[in-house]
Design a protein around this motif. Structure first.
Motif, PDB file in Angstrom:
ATOM      1  N   ARG A  64       0.826  -1.201   0.000  1.00  0.00           N
ATOM      2  CA  ARG A  64       0.000   0.000   0.000  1.00  0.00           C
ATOM      3  C   ARG A  64       0.865   1.258   0.000  1.00  0.00           C
ATOM      4  NH1 ARG A  64      -2.256   1.783   4.822  1.00  0.00           N
ATOM      5  NH2 ARG A  64      -2.993   3.830   4.371  1.00  0.00           N
ATOM      6  N   ILE A  65       1.933   1.240   0.780  1.00  0.00           N
ATOM      7  CA  ILE A  65       2.835   2.387   0.833  1.00  0.00           C
ATOM      8  C   ILE A  65       3.557   2.572  -0.496  1.00  0.00           C
ATOM      9  CG2 ILE A  65       4.987   3.209   1.884  1.00  0.00           C
ATOM     10  CD1 ILE A  65       4.019   1.892   4.487  1.00  0.00           C
ATOM     11  N   ARG A  66       3.934   1.484  -1.137  1.00  0.00           N
ATOM     12  CA  ARG A  66       4.704   1.557  -2.364  1.00  0.00           C
ATOM     13  C   ARG A  66       3.841   1.719  -3.622  1.00  0.00           C
ATOM     14  NH1 ARG A  66       9.840   2.609  -1.834  1.00  0.00           N
ATOM     15  NH2 ARG A  66      10.129   1.631  -3.829  1.00  0.00           N
ATOM     16  N   ASP A  67       2.511   1.783  -3.465  1.00  0.00           N
ATOM     17  CA  ASP A  67       1.608   1.904  -4.607  1.00  0.00           C
ATOM     18  C   ASP A  67       1.780   3.290  -5.228  1.00  0.00           C
ATOM     19  OD1 ASP A  67      -0.488   1.281  -6.390  1.00  0.00           O
ATOM     20  OD2 ASP A  67      -1.924   2.300  -5.075  1.00  0.00           O
ATOM     21  N   MET A  68       2.137   3.351  -6.510  1.00  0.00           N
ATOM     22  CA  MET A  68       2.408   4.617  -7.183  1.00  0.00           C
ATOM     23  C   MET A  68       1.143   5.451  -7.355  1.00  0.00           C
ATOM     24  SD  MET A  68       5.579   4.727  -7.351  1.00  0.00           S
ATOM     25  CE  MET A  68       5.897   6.122  -8.393  1.00  0.00           C
ATOM     26  N   THR A  69      -0.005   4.825  -7.589  1.00  0.00           N
ATOM     27  CA  THR A  69      -1.255   5.570  -7.734  1.00  0.00           C
ATOM     28  C   THR A  69      -1.569   6.321  -6.445  1.00  0.00           C
ATOM     29  OG1 THR A  69      -2.058   3.887  -9.267  1.00  0.00           O
ATOM     30  CG2 THR A  69      -3.688   5.379  -8.340  1.00  0.00           C
ATOM     31  N   SER A  70      -1.445   5.647  -5.324  1.00  0.00           N
ATOM     32  CA  SER A  70      -1.671   6.295  -4.031  1.00  0.00           C
ATOM     33  C   SER A  70      -0.647   7.396  -3.793  1.00  0.00           C
ATOM     34  CB  SER A  70      -1.595   5.282  -2.890  1.00  0.00           C
ATOM     35  OG  SER A  70      -2.595   4.318  -3.024  1.00  0.00           O
ATOM     36  N   HIS A  71       0.588   7.145  -4.186  1.00  0.00           N
ATOM     37  CA  HIS A  71       1.647   8.133  -4.013  1.00  0.00           C
ATOM     38  C   HIS A  71       1.306   9.421  -4.755  1.00  0.00           C
ATOM     39  CE1 HIS A  71       5.610  10.002  -3.944  1.00  0.00           C
ATOM     40  NE2 HIS A  71       5.521  10.097  -5.263  1.00  0.00           N
ATOM     41  N   TYR A  72       0.925   9.290  -6.025  1.00  0.00           N
ATOM     42  CA  TYR A  72       0.616  10.478  -6.822  1.00  0.00           C
ATOM     43  C   TYR A  72      -0.640  11.187  -6.318  1.00  0.00           C
ATOM     44  CZ  TYR A  72       4.275   9.108 -10.045  1.00  0.00           C
ATOM     45  OH  TYR A  72       5.486   8.788 -10.592  1.00  0.00           O
TER      46      TYR A  72
END
Length: 75
Positions: free
Chosen positions: A45-53
């Motif tokens: 979850r932390i490494r998810d790029m969609t969530s990051h952006y």
């Protein structure tokens, strides 16, 4: 500096080690525990790029709202 050679010079290596004849004290589990699975899920979850952006865009929007209000007060 003086280095002394204290090896036995008769050519026979001393390979007499104590064997391990006891069973290990810790039982190794090969099953995945719920805590480990939760850790893996959180890591993904932390490494998810969609969530990051999305978090990055939300932070920019939040900062823009905070500082745009303070700039209006200065002008």
């Amino acid at each position: 500096m003086i280095v002394e050679d204290e090896r036995d010079h008769n050519g026979v290596a001393n390979l007499d080690f104590d064997p391990l004849d006891h069973t290990p004290l810790v039982e190794v589990l090969h099953d995945r525990t719920p805590e480990l699975m939760e850790l893996i899920r959180q890591h993904h979850r932390i490494r998810d790029m969609t969530s990051h952006y999305q978090l990055q865009a939300d932070l920019i929007e939040h900062q823009w709202q905070m500082y745009s209000q303070s700039l209006e007060l200065v002008v």
